[in-house]
Design an enzyme around this catalytic site. Sequence first.
Site, PDB file in Angstrom:
ATOM      1  N   LYS A  22      13.884 -62.668  -8.773  1.00 44.06           N
ATOM      2  CA  LYS A  22      13.609 -62.665  -7.331  1.00 44.06           C
ATOM      3  C   LYS A  22      14.362 -63.791  -6.631  1.00 44.06           C
ATOM      4  CE  LYS A  22       9.651 -64.629  -5.734  1.00 44.06           C
ATOM      5  NZ  LYS A  22       9.914 -65.644  -4.702  1.00 44.06           N
ATOM      6  N   ASN A  23      14.240 -64.991  -7.180  1.00 44.23           N
ATOM      7  CA  ASN A  23      14.790 -66.137  -6.456  1.00 44.23           C
ATOM      8  C   ASN A  23      16.306 -66.253  -6.569  1.00 44.23           C
ATOM      9  OD1 ASN A  23      12.273 -66.660  -5.562  1.00 44.23           O
ATOM     10  ND2 ASN A  23      11.844 -68.331  -7.004  1.00 44.23           N
ATOM     11  N   CYS A 116       2.700 -72.649   4.133  1.00 41.41           N
ATOM     12  CA  CYS A 116       2.499 -71.521   3.225  1.00 41.41           C
ATOM     13  C   CYS A 116       1.106 -71.627   2.642  1.00 41.41           C
ATOM     14  CB  CYS A 116       3.603 -71.449   2.177  1.00 41.41           C
ATOM     15  SG  CYS A 116       3.299 -72.420   0.735  1.00 41.41           S
ATOM     16  N   ARG A 121       5.444 -76.681   3.754  1.00 45.89           N
ATOM     17  CA  ARG A 121       6.725 -76.622   3.034  1.00 45.89           C
ATOM     18  C   ARG A 121       7.814 -76.831   4.079  1.00 45.89           C
ATOM     19  NH1 ARG A 121       6.796 -71.351  -0.587  1.00 45.89           N
ATOM     20  NH2 ARG A 121       8.832 -72.097  -1.266  1.00 45.89           N
ATOM     21  N   ASP A 304       6.820 -73.065 -10.548  1.00 47.23           N
ATOM     22  CA  ASP A 304       6.472 -71.638 -10.497  1.00 47.23           C
ATOM     23  C   ASP A 304       5.777 -71.143 -11.761  1.00 47.23           C
ATOM     24  OD1 ASP A 304       7.437 -71.407  -7.956  1.00 47.23           O
ATOM     25  OD2 ASP A 304       9.360 -70.541  -8.526  1.00 47.23           O
ATOM     26  N   ARG A 396       4.989 -59.022  -4.316  1.00 48.02           N
ATOM     27  CA  ARG A 396       6.130 -59.764  -3.762  1.00 48.02           C
ATOM     28  C   ARG A 396       7.079 -60.224  -4.874  1.00 48.02           C
ATOM     29  NH1 ARG A 396       4.847 -64.698  -0.308  1.00 48.02           N
ATOM     30  NH2 ARG A 396       7.109 -64.649  -0.401  1.00 48.02           N
TER      31      ARG A 396
HETATM   32  N1  EPU Z   1      11.607 -79.953   0.679  1.00 52.61           N
HETATM   33  C1  EPU Z   1      11.629 -80.785   1.760  1.00 52.61           C
HETATM   34  N2  EPU Z   1      12.375 -80.416   2.847  1.00 52.61           N
HETATM   35  C2  EPU Z   1      13.086 -79.251   2.894  1.00 52.61           C
HETATM   36  C3  EPU Z   1      13.043 -78.393   1.773  1.00 52.61           C
HETATM   37  C4  EPU Z   1      12.293 -78.769   0.671  1.00 52.61           C
HETATM   38  O1  EPU Z   1      11.022 -81.844   1.760  1.00 52.61           O
HETATM   39  O2  EPU Z   1      13.738 -78.980   3.897  1.00 52.61           O
HETATM   40  C5  EPU Z   1      10.826 -80.334  -0.517  1.00 52.61           C
HETATM   41  C6  EPU Z   1       9.669 -79.372  -0.785  1.00 52.61           C
HETATM   42  O3  EPU Z   1       8.530 -79.713  -0.022  1.00 52.61           O
HETATM   43  C7  EPU Z   1       9.462 -79.530  -2.267  1.00 52.61           C
HETATM   44  C8  EPU Z   1      10.862 -79.786  -2.792  1.00 52.61           C
HETATM   45  O4  EPU Z   1      11.644 -80.174  -1.655  1.00 52.61           O
HETATM   46  O5  EPU Z   1       8.677 -80.656  -2.544  1.00 52.61           O
HETATM   47  C9  EPU Z   1      11.518 -78.610  -3.459  1.00 52.61           C
HETATM   48  O6  EPU Z   1      11.424 -77.453  -2.630  1.00 52.61           O
HETATM   49  P1  EPU Z   1      12.586 -76.382  -2.585  1.00 52.61           P
HETATM   50  O7  EPU Z   1      13.305 -76.486  -1.279  1.00 52.61           O
HETATM   51  O8  EPU Z   1      13.401 -76.511  -3.822  1.00 52.61           O
HETATM   52  O9  EPU Z   1      11.793 -75.012  -2.600  1.00 52.61           O
HETATM   53  P2  EPU Z   1      12.194 -73.659  -1.902  1.00 52.61           P
HETATM   54  O10 EPU Z   1      13.660 -73.492  -1.887  1.00 52.61           O
HETATM   55  O11 EPU Z   1      11.460 -73.524  -0.613  1.00 52.61           O
HETATM   56  C10 EPU Z   1      12.211 -72.279  -4.112  1.00 52.61           C
HETATM   57  C11 EPU Z   1      11.547 -71.046  -4.641  1.00 52.61           C
HETATM   58  C12 EPU Z   1      10.082 -71.316  -4.890  1.00 52.61           C
HETATM   59  C13 EPU Z   1       9.959 -72.463  -5.882  1.00 52.61           C
HETATM   60  C14 EPU Z   1      10.716 -73.691  -5.358  1.00 52.61           C
HETATM   61  C15 EPU Z   1      10.739 -74.853  -6.336  1.00 52.61           C
HETATM   62  C16 EPU Z   1      12.805 -69.260  -3.630  1.00 52.61           C
HETATM   63  C17 EPU Z   1      12.866 -68.137  -2.671  1.00 52.61           C
HETATM   64  N3  EPU Z   1      11.687 -69.968  -3.667  1.00 52.61           N
HETATM   65  O12 EPU Z   1      11.557 -72.598  -2.883  1.00 52.61           O
HETATM   66  O13 EPU Z   1       9.569 -70.136  -5.497  1.00 52.61           O
HETATM   67  O14 EPU Z   1       8.606 -72.797  -6.069  1.00 52.61           O
HETATM   68  O15 EPU Z   1      12.085 -73.331  -5.068  1.00 52.61           O
HETATM   69  O16 EPU Z   1      11.353 -74.488  -7.514  1.00 52.61           O
HETATM   70  O17 EPU Z   1      13.745 -69.488  -4.381  1.00 52.61           O
HETATM   71  C18 EPU Z   1       7.975 -68.478  -5.986  1.00 52.61           C
HETATM   72  O18 EPU Z   1       8.895 -67.794  -6.458  1.00 52.61           O
HETATM   73  O19 EPU Z   1       6.766 -68.156  -6.134  1.00 52.61           O
HETATM   74  C19 EPU Z   1       8.297 -69.687  -5.226  1.00 52.61           C
HETATM   75  C20 EPU Z   1       7.434 -70.273  -4.427  1.00 52.61           C
END
Ligand code: EPU
Length: 417
Positions: A22-23, A116, A121, A304, A396
Amino acid sequence: MDKFIIQGPRRLQGDVEISGAKNAVLPLMAASLLARGESAIENVPDLRDVRTMIKLLRILGAEASLDGSVLSINTKSANGIEAPYDLVRTMRASIYVLGSLLATHGKARVSLPGGCAWGPRPIDLHLMAIERLGARVKLDHGYIYASSKRLKGTEIAFPVSSVGATANAMMAASLARGTTVIRNAALEPEVSELAKALVSGGVAIDGIGTSTLTIEGTQSLNPFRHRVIPDRIEAGTYAAAAVITGGSVRLHRCDPSHMEAVFNALKASGAEIKIENESVLVEGPKRAEPGHIVTREYPGFPTDMQAQIMAVLCRAKGFSTIKDTIYPDRFTHVPELRRFGADIRLDGNLAVINGVPSFQGAPVMATDIRASSALILAGLVAEGTTEVLRVYHIDRGYDRIVEKLRGLGAEIQRVSD
Ligand code: EPU
């Protein structure tokens, strides 16, 4: 609304095919907007999030159709620039179109995702990245308005490693004039896959798989064809299912090189894991050993898989701890696991677990994708009937989970209320 009814306990045994990640597929879909013409993505899982992204691409004017597991996206008429609230609120990954719309059209209007299920987030790093590339960004009435002439290559140093912000920065930088260096880039395999797809579209990217990415922007991206990697979280979830049920499950079409931290944690709980040519055999112990898990960025233990390993450790022989350093609030599954009889104490981002010998089936409620799968794992070993409500979360992120679990001997059915 549909629910799952599970009769336990059952020992899982057999073979399961792992679907595409998915990701990995979601950012690839957003990246298709950077090219004019028809891109194709193979090994696409049939998920609600994929369908939501297809809807979004169509709203933006693209043609998108899923034929089996091949997704074709034609962007010839993709002139839209707005990702509306109605879609973004159901799937945060919609934010991925921010970088590609801005780079392609010089402007983007994307709804702010908001919080979320388990807490805030932020997206500040996504915004910082596009601002560094020269975009003007304004937040107004719940929307991000970004605009710029052609983006300009720059250095982007992320204070925190972020999968989404790295992906958005890469997509935007692909069409920027000159060179962009991304420091502290996320190392997750899904990020590398996006980089590889961009390379096949004609962008030069150096340092793929490392924390420093150097991207040479190009005037226009060629359509690309890319095969999605196996879903390491789905594979980890079935491995955890083998362990919690003391079963024996062979995972087909998974990539063990992406799963070291999860396999190490499961081995520490007493599982035997044999990596064979094309598959991985996971054999669970009678009862798991306790463990101490800390979630970290890749290649660390993934957040995850935090909920799923918690379900396993709740039935282990002693005290375990789980600390989530990525999302300190990601514990909405804790009160639901307690309904099975689990003994968990929460102290900030640390869960202290006293393993119990058995679970009792209960009605429980899913709150997000991974929490839901943890409740299903618990239901597989609980005595009697478990009902998991709000299963749209599972839809999802897990491709045909009922069929796959039934193929392993689980007694699970989906019923409509
Ligand atoms: N963060 C910030 N600011 C930002 C973005 C992120 O502070 O602008 C922080 C977040 O709060 C967190 C850390 O950075 O503490 C890492 O978050 P990240 O941005 O890596 O997460 P994401 O890209 O929003 C993806 C996956 C998530 C998974 C996370 C962590 C996708 C679509 N989603 O989210 O997957 O938990 O990386 O590995 O790729 C899931 O599949 O169930 C899911 C939630």
